[in-house]
Motif scaffolding. Structure first.
Motif, PDB file in Angstrom:
ATOM      1  N   VAL A 153      -0.498  -3.448   5.013  1.00  0.00           N
ATOM      2  CA  VAL A 153       0.433  -3.837   3.955  1.00  0.00           C
ATOM      3  C   VAL A 153       1.484  -4.809   4.494  1.00  0.00           C
ATOM      4  N   GLY A 154       1.973  -4.555   5.694  1.00  0.00           N
ATOM      5  CA  GLY A 154       2.997  -5.419   6.284  1.00  0.00           C
ATOM      6  C   GLY A 154       2.502  -6.830   6.521  1.00  0.00           C
ATOM      7  N   VAL A 155       1.310  -6.954   7.118  1.00  0.00           N
ATOM      8  CA  VAL A 155       0.726  -8.283   7.336  1.00  0.00           C
ATOM      9  C   VAL A 155       0.543  -8.987   5.992  1.00  0.00           C
ATOM     10  N   GLY A 156       0.028  -8.263   5.023  1.00  0.00           N
ATOM     11  CA  GLY A 156      -0.174  -8.845   3.702  1.00  0.00           C
ATOM     12  C   GLY A 156       1.131  -9.258   3.041  1.00  0.00           C
ATOM     13  N   ALA A 157       2.137  -8.434   3.148  1.00  0.00           N
ATOM     14  CA  ALA A 157       3.427  -8.728   2.510  1.00  0.00           C
ATOM     15  C   ALA A 157       4.104  -9.935   3.148  1.00  0.00           C
ATOM     16  N   VAL A 158       4.138  -9.959   4.480  1.00  0.00           N
ATOM     17  CA  VAL A 158       4.790 -11.077   5.165  1.00  0.00           C
ATOM     18  C   VAL A 158       4.033 -12.371   4.901  1.00  0.00           C
ATOM     19  N   GLY A 159       2.724 -12.333   5.065  1.00  0.00           N
ATOM     20  CA  GLY A 159       1.926 -13.543   4.847  1.00  0.00           C
ATOM     21  C   GLY A 159       1.990 -14.046   3.422  1.00  0.00           C
ATOM     22  N   THR A 160       1.926 -13.132   2.472  1.00  0.00           N
ATOM     23  CA  THR A 160       1.980 -13.524   1.066  1.00  0.00           C
ATOM     24  C   THR A 160       3.347 -14.106   0.714  1.00  0.00           C
ATOM     25  N   ALA A 161       4.401 -13.509   1.220  1.00  0.00           N
ATOM     26  CA  ALA A 161       5.751 -14.031   0.953  1.00  0.00           C
ATOM     27  C   ALA A 161       5.930 -15.422   1.555  1.00  0.00           C
ATOM     28  N   ILE A 162       5.430 -15.618   2.780  1.00  0.00           N
ATOM     29  CA  ILE A 162       5.546 -16.939   3.412  1.00  0.00           C
ATOM     30  C   ILE A 162       4.745 -17.973   2.635  1.00  0.00           C
ATOM     31  N   LEU A 163       3.527 -17.629   2.236  1.00  0.00           N
ATOM     32  CA  LEU A 163       2.734 -18.581   1.447  1.00  0.00           C
ATOM     33  C   LEU A 163       3.339 -18.812   0.067  1.00  0.00           C
ATOM     34  N   GLY A 164       3.978 -17.797  -0.479  1.00  0.00           N
ATOM     35  CA  GLY A 164       4.681 -17.992  -1.750  1.00  0.00           C
ATOM     36  C   GLY A 164       5.785 -19.030  -1.614  1.00  0.00           C
ATOM     37  N   ALA A 177      -7.329  -8.848  10.711  1.00  0.00           N
ATOM     38  CA  ALA A 177      -8.224  -9.606   9.825  1.00  0.00           C
ATOM     39  C   ALA A 177      -8.170  -9.049   8.405  1.00  0.00           C
ATOM     40  N   ALA A 178      -8.114  -7.719   8.275  1.00  0.00           N
ATOM     41  CA  ALA A 178      -7.988  -7.099   6.951  1.00  0.00           C
ATOM     42  C   ALA A 178      -6.701  -7.552   6.272  1.00  0.00           C
ATOM     43  N   GLY A 179      -5.625  -7.626   7.046  1.00  0.00           N
ATOM     44  CA  GLY A 179      -4.352  -8.098   6.505  1.00  0.00           C
ATOM     45  C   GLY A 179      -4.422  -9.553   6.068  1.00  0.00           C
ATOM     46  N   LEU A 180      -5.124 -10.379   6.824  1.00  0.00           N
ATOM     47  CA  LEU A 180      -5.274 -11.789   6.442  1.00  0.00           C
ATOM     48  C   LEU A 180      -6.067 -11.926   5.150  1.00  0.00           C
ATOM     49  N   PHE A 181      -7.116 -11.116   5.002  1.00  0.00           N
ATOM     50  CA  PHE A 181      -7.855 -11.141   3.739  1.00  0.00           C
ATOM     51  C   PHE A 181      -7.010 -10.590   2.594  1.00  0.00           C
ATOM     52  N   GLU A 182      -6.096  -9.676   2.902  1.00  0.00           N
ATOM     53  CA  GLU A 182      -5.183  -9.196   1.861  1.00  0.00           C
ATOM     54  C   GLU A 182      -4.286 -10.334   1.378  1.00  0.00           C
ATOM     55  N   SER A 210     -11.308  -7.240   2.686  1.00  0.00           N
ATOM     56  CA  SER A 210     -10.071  -6.660   3.192  1.00  0.00           C
ATOM     57  C   SER A 210     -10.163  -5.141   3.282  1.00  0.00           C
ATOM     58  N   LEU A 211     -10.620  -4.510   2.216  1.00  0.00           N
ATOM     59  CA  LEU A 211     -10.733  -3.051   2.217  1.00  0.00           C
ATOM     60  C   LEU A 211     -11.797  -2.567   3.191  1.00  0.00           C
ATOM     61  N   GLY A 212     -12.884  -3.312   3.319  1.00  0.00           N
ATOM     62  CA  GLY A 212     -13.928  -2.943   4.271  1.00  0.00           C
ATOM     63  C   GLY A 212     -13.423  -2.987   5.706  1.00  0.00           C
ATOM     64  N   LEU A 213     -12.697  -4.051   6.046  1.00  0.00           N
ATOM     65  CA  LEU A 213     -12.133  -4.160   7.392  1.00  0.00           C
ATOM     66  C   LEU A 213     -11.076  -3.090   7.643  1.00  0.00           C
TER      67      LEU A 213
END
Length: 106
Positions: free
Chosen positions: A63-74, A8-13, A42-45
């Protein structure tokens, strides 16, 4: 439960990383507010998940969840390139996240 918090923290990232694009340098109030709120959540979770997960594992997965998700949404939202090397690299990050999960006691 700690892994659910971490994902969930990664998703908020992902939310705040994408949100940064919409803030236009924090000149748009509502996107800016939502982005800052996503950062806080994100930081709280992440902090809650780190109570019972190793710091290196938790941070790398976050960081990995955030990076992959952000790249896909990009790719989806902003038309960023989706070439083979980029997709392979994202798959490798995802494999690393899965590896860390499998190698870390619950």
């Amino acid at each position: 439960m700690n892994w659910i918090l971490l994902v969930a923290a990664g998703l908020f990232e992902i939310g705040w990383a994408i949100g940064l694009k919409y803030t236009e340098g924090f000149t748009r109030p509502w996107p800016s507010l939502l982005t800052v709120l996503a950062m806080i959540v994100s930081l709280g979770l992440l902090g809650a998940a780190m109570k019972s997960l190793p710091v290196g594992t938790a941070y790398a997965v976050w960081v990995g969840v955030g990076a992959v998700g952000t790249a896909i949404l990009g790719i989806v939202l902003f038309g960023e390139p989706a070439n083979g090397a980029r997709l392979l690299s994202l798959a490798l990050i995802l494999a690393g996240i899965i590896g860390l999960k499998l190698a870390t006691p619950a």
